[in-house]
Design a protein around this motif. Sequence first.
Motif, PDB file in Angstrom:
ATOM      1  N   ARG A   1      -8.349  -6.763  -9.084  1.00  0.00           N
ATOM      2  CA  ARG A   1      -7.365  -6.541  -8.405  1.00  0.00           C
ATOM      3  C   ARG A   1      -5.966  -6.494  -8.981  1.00  0.00           C
ATOM      4  O   ARG A   1      -5.628  -7.182  -9.722  1.00  0.00           O
ATOM      5  CB  ARG A   1      -7.463  -6.961  -7.177  1.00  0.00           C
ATOM      6  CG  ARG A   1      -7.161  -8.497  -7.231  1.00  0.00           C
ATOM      7  CD  ARG A   1      -7.217  -9.181  -5.774  1.00  0.00           C
ATOM      8  NE  ARG A   1      -7.643 -10.485  -5.895  1.00  0.00           N
ATOM      9  CZ  ARG A   1      -7.458 -11.374  -4.645  1.00  0.00           C
ATOM     10  NH1 ARG A   1      -6.825 -10.943  -3.739  1.00  0.00           N
ATOM     11  NH2 ARG A   1      -8.072 -12.682  -4.932  1.00  0.00           N
TER      12      ARG A   1
ATOM     13  N   THR B   1       0.794  -1.271   0.117  1.00  0.00           N
ATOM     14  CA  THR B   1       0.030   0.081  -0.125  1.00  0.00           C
ATOM     15  C   THR B   1       0.809   1.346  -0.077  1.00  0.00           C
ATOM     16  O   THR B   1       0.393   2.234   0.221  1.00  0.00           O
ATOM     17  CB  THR B   1      -0.874   0.101   1.349  1.00  0.00           C
ATOM     18  OG1 THR B   1      -0.247   0.042   2.311  1.00  0.00           O
ATOM     19  CG2 THR B   1      -1.938  -1.147   1.226  1.00  0.00           C
TER      20      THR B   1
ATOM     21  N   ASN C   1       3.213   3.633  -4.642  1.00  0.00           N
ATOM     22  CA  ASN C   1       2.369   4.730  -4.954  1.00  0.00           C
ATOM     23  C   ASN C   1       2.578   5.237  -6.255  1.00  0.00           C
ATOM     24  O   ASN C   1       1.316   5.579  -6.844  1.00  0.00           O
ATOM     25  CB  ASN C   1       3.115   5.892  -3.852  1.00  0.00           C
ATOM     26  CG  ASN C   1       2.633   5.408  -2.694  1.00  0.00           C
ATOM     27  OD1 ASN C   1       1.533   4.887  -2.310  1.00  0.00           O
ATOM     28  ND2 ASN C   1       3.632   5.905  -1.674  1.00  0.00           N
TER      29      ASN C   1
ATOM     30  N   VAL D   1     -13.217   2.882  -8.585  1.00  0.00           N
ATOM     31  CA  VAL D   1     -12.008   2.641  -8.742  1.00  0.00           C
ATOM     32  C   VAL D   1     -11.409   3.190  -7.466  1.00  0.00           C
ATOM     33  O   VAL D   1     -11.707   4.075  -6.822  1.00  0.00           O
ATOM     34  CB  VAL D   1     -11.446   3.632  -9.803  1.00  0.00           C
ATOM     35  CG1 VAL D   1     -10.052   3.659  -9.838  1.00  0.00           C
ATOM     36  CG2 VAL D   1     -12.157   3.561 -11.310  1.00  0.00           C
ATOM     37  N   ARG D   2     -10.623   2.158  -6.796  1.00  0.00           N
ATOM     38  CA  ARG D   2     -10.392   2.326  -5.420  1.00  0.00           C
ATOM     39  C   ARG D   2      -8.888   1.758  -5.036  1.00  0.00           C
ATOM     40  O   ARG D   2      -8.614   0.523  -5.978  1.00  0.00           O
ATOM     41  CB  ARG D   2     -11.296   1.920  -4.439  1.00  0.00           C
ATOM     42  CG  ARG D   2     -11.751   0.629  -4.326  1.00  0.00           C
ATOM     43  CD  ARG D   2     -12.663   0.033  -3.346  1.00  0.00           C
ATOM     44  NE  ARG D   2     -12.922  -1.279  -3.452  1.00  0.00           N
ATOM     45  CZ  ARG D   2     -14.187  -1.703  -3.996  1.00  0.00           C
ATOM     46  NH1 ARG D   2     -15.227  -0.823  -4.369  1.00  0.00           N
ATOM     47  NH2 ARG D   2     -14.481  -3.018  -4.403  1.00  0.00           N
ATOM     48  N   GLY D   3      -8.270   2.035  -3.970  1.00  0.00           N
ATOM     49  CA  GLY D   3      -7.155   1.484  -3.707  1.00  0.00           C
ATOM     50  C   GLY D   3      -6.278   2.443  -2.770  1.00  0.00           C
ATOM     51  O   GLY D   3      -6.449   3.525  -2.689  1.00  0.00           O
TER      52      GLY D   3
ATOM     53  N   PHE E   1      -2.091   3.404 -12.166  1.00  0.00           N
ATOM     54  CA  PHE E   1      -3.548   2.816 -12.696  1.00  0.00           C
ATOM     55  C   PHE E   1      -4.782   3.522 -12.286  1.00  0.00           C
ATOM     56  O   PHE E   1      -5.534   3.415 -13.033  1.00  0.00           O
ATOM     57  CB  PHE E   1      -3.580   1.564 -11.390  1.00  0.00           C
ATOM     58  CG  PHE E   1      -4.733   0.699 -11.438  1.00  0.00           C
ATOM     59  CD1 PHE E   1      -4.814  -0.377 -12.373  1.00  0.00           C
ATOM     60  CD2 PHE E   1      -5.958   1.012 -10.566  1.00  0.00           C
ATOM     61  CE1 PHE E   1      -6.105  -1.049 -12.372  1.00  0.00           C
ATOM     62  CE2 PHE E   1      -6.933   0.371 -10.728  1.00  0.00           C
ATOM     63  CZ  PHE E   1      -7.193  -0.769 -11.901  1.00  0.00           C
ATOM     64  N   GLN E   2      -4.746   4.416 -11.141  1.00  0.00           N
ATOM     65  CA  GLN E   2      -5.782   5.170 -10.729  1.00  0.00           C
ATOM     66  C   GLN E   2      -6.280   6.062 -12.300  1.00  0.00           C
ATOM     67  O   GLN E   2      -7.242   6.420 -12.538  1.00  0.00           O
ATOM     68  CB  GLN E   2      -5.663   6.054  -9.795  1.00  0.00           C
ATOM     69  CG  GLN E   2      -5.590   5.308  -8.424  1.00  0.00           C
ATOM     70  CD  GLN E   2      -7.136   5.355  -7.674  1.00  0.00           C
ATOM     71  OE1 GLN E   2      -7.720   6.534  -7.996  1.00  0.00           O
ATOM     72  NE2 GLN E   2      -7.494   4.739  -6.890  1.00  0.00           N
TER      73      GLN E   2
ATOM     74  N   GLN F   1      -4.720  -1.909  -5.761  1.00  0.00           N
ATOM     75  CA  GLN F   1      -5.784  -1.055  -6.578  1.00  0.00           C
ATOM     76  C   GLN F   1      -6.620  -2.157  -7.223  1.00  0.00           C
ATOM     77  O   GLN F   1      -6.316  -3.336  -7.468  1.00  0.00           O
ATOM     78  CB  GLN F   1      -4.809  -0.168  -7.727  1.00  0.00           C
ATOM     79  CG  GLN F   1      -4.122   0.873  -7.249  1.00  0.00           C
ATOM     80  CD  GLN F   1      -4.677   1.924  -6.575  1.00  0.00           C
ATOM     81  OE1 GLN F   1      -6.166   2.153  -7.034  1.00  0.00           O
ATOM     82  NE2 GLN F   1      -4.155   2.803  -5.763  1.00  0.00           N
TER      83      GLN F   1
ATOM     84  N   GLY G   1       0.399   2.644  -8.248  1.00  0.00           N
ATOM     85  CA  GLY G   1      -1.256   2.987  -7.910  1.00  0.00           C
ATOM     86  C   GLY G   1      -1.540   4.219  -8.526  1.00  0.00           C
ATOM     87  O   GLY G   1      -2.684   4.240  -9.054  1.00  0.00           O
ATOM     88  N   ASP G   2      -0.988   5.239  -8.835  1.00  0.00           N
ATOM     89  CA  ASP G   2      -1.208   6.713  -9.386  1.00  0.00           C
ATOM     90  C   ASP G   2      -1.359   6.177 -10.975  1.00  0.00           C
ATOM     91  O   ASP G   2      -2.407   6.687 -11.440  1.00  0.00           O
ATOM     92  CB  ASP G   2      -0.255   7.698  -9.252  1.00  0.00           C
ATOM     93  CG  ASP G   2      -0.151   8.013  -7.819  1.00  0.00           C
ATOM     94  OD1 ASP G   2      -0.872   8.008  -7.094  1.00  0.00           O
ATOM     95  OD2 ASP G   2       0.706   8.779  -7.600  1.00  0.00           O
TER      96      ASP G   2
END
Length: 453
Positions: A416, A266, A343, A366-368, A349-350, A373, A346-347
């Motif tokens: 996921r 995370t 991180n 969309v979350r994570g 992907f988002q 994510q 994650g960004d």
Amino acid sequence: MSTIQLRTPIPGPKSKALHERRGKAVPRGLSHGTPIYVAKAKDAWLEDVDGNRYLDFAGGIGCLNVGHRRDEVLDAVRDQLDHFLHTCVQVTPYESYVRLAERMNEITPGKFAKKTVFLNSGAEAVENAVKIARAYTKRPAIIAFEDAFHGRTMMTLALTSKTHPYKAGFAPFPSEVYRVPFAYCYRCSYSLKYPSCDLYCVRHLEDTFKRVVANEEVAAVIAEPVLGEGGFIVPPPDYFKALVDLCHKHGILFIADEVQSGFGRTGALFACERYGIEPDLIVTAKSLGGGLPLAAVTGRAEIMDAPGPGGLGGTFAGNPLSCAAALAVIDLFQRENLLARANELGDRFQRRAREWQRRWPVIGDVRGLGGMQAVELVQSQGTKAPASEVTKKITQYCYEHGLITITAGSYGNVIRVLVPLVITNEQMDEALGVLEAGISAVCERKDIVPQLV
Ligand SMILES: Cc1ncc(COP(=O)(O)O)c(C=O)c1O
């Protein structure tokens, strides 16, 4: 150059032949995400027995945060191979077990004195956390959450929420487990909205103590800081602080199950850090061993010491190869910037997934958190009816086009990302391109997506 290289239709002939043998030799209860058989793997890719190369968004279900076959992990294991394989730590102990316990005590959240015991699997570690909590508090009950997943052994099945395929047919389960709604804000069990709900799901526990189980009977509350199998559900930032405070007000221990969310996934070494909490007991496994089986319970020293000598342990628990691998994993996290990388991924992907959400109503949420994510797929953004079949079709498309993905969620409608954190930007973009093409292919076929509004 593209990492994905497909030489045969998927699955290829050798994988097909192996799958037939598997059907005859292995019970159907052991399900398979894909019918491709692996020949080798490195970093974020896998190659199958037919010579097809895939990008791996599953990472052995979150076990390979440092990458497949990291050189440092292999070197540590090779060195251990040259010394001894197994003695059983309860009989003739070895230094690496002690050193790893010291490292775990240092790196887990909380400045207080800690101790660590090692086990073989996440489920076994959760079982032990429950034993330790009961021995310390001398109370029987455990509170777990809707959509939680804690394993497949009997006690952990009692704690796990999802009925099919995990629990159905396997009852009776151990008693004294009580279940309450989690902070699944996208599908709030109380139909409230954060922040105006004022964390009703936490406050409601006081009611649970009056109507379901008395607080003085409760040994521990166990929670995943980000639900894993339950659908990558990320609670609001102030949720865990409120929950832990409420536990401590009643002398209840808080157990964080970081089996999936831990070891950098995370963007912090442990997801608890992202919530600013210090659990009494923390359970880790998966990426701790860098690909080898290892799990741990780490906690406040006085709690960990509650069970008497002989009360904890196991023949292979904390085996020397896994300890060597885990020490290399921790060194890697201290040497390389894998947390920042989580991180960044994650960004990345988002950004892409938010575009998909605007384009295709099938993307409900969309979350994570960091590199943990997911997208939740729905039949309509209005009704939020889960789109489980659509999800299956997208993941099928993905693996047939060289991307291994896995689903999650009580309705099986979440895709996921547990990609090794060493994936390059080019590989990540290539993988997201396949996922995007999969969503597009499935969404554009109206016979597959029932009702888009
Ligand atoms: C949060 C969590 N706890 C426990 C487990 C069980 O771990 P294992 O499969 O190693 O027994 C898992 C496995 O996915 C998990 O995600």
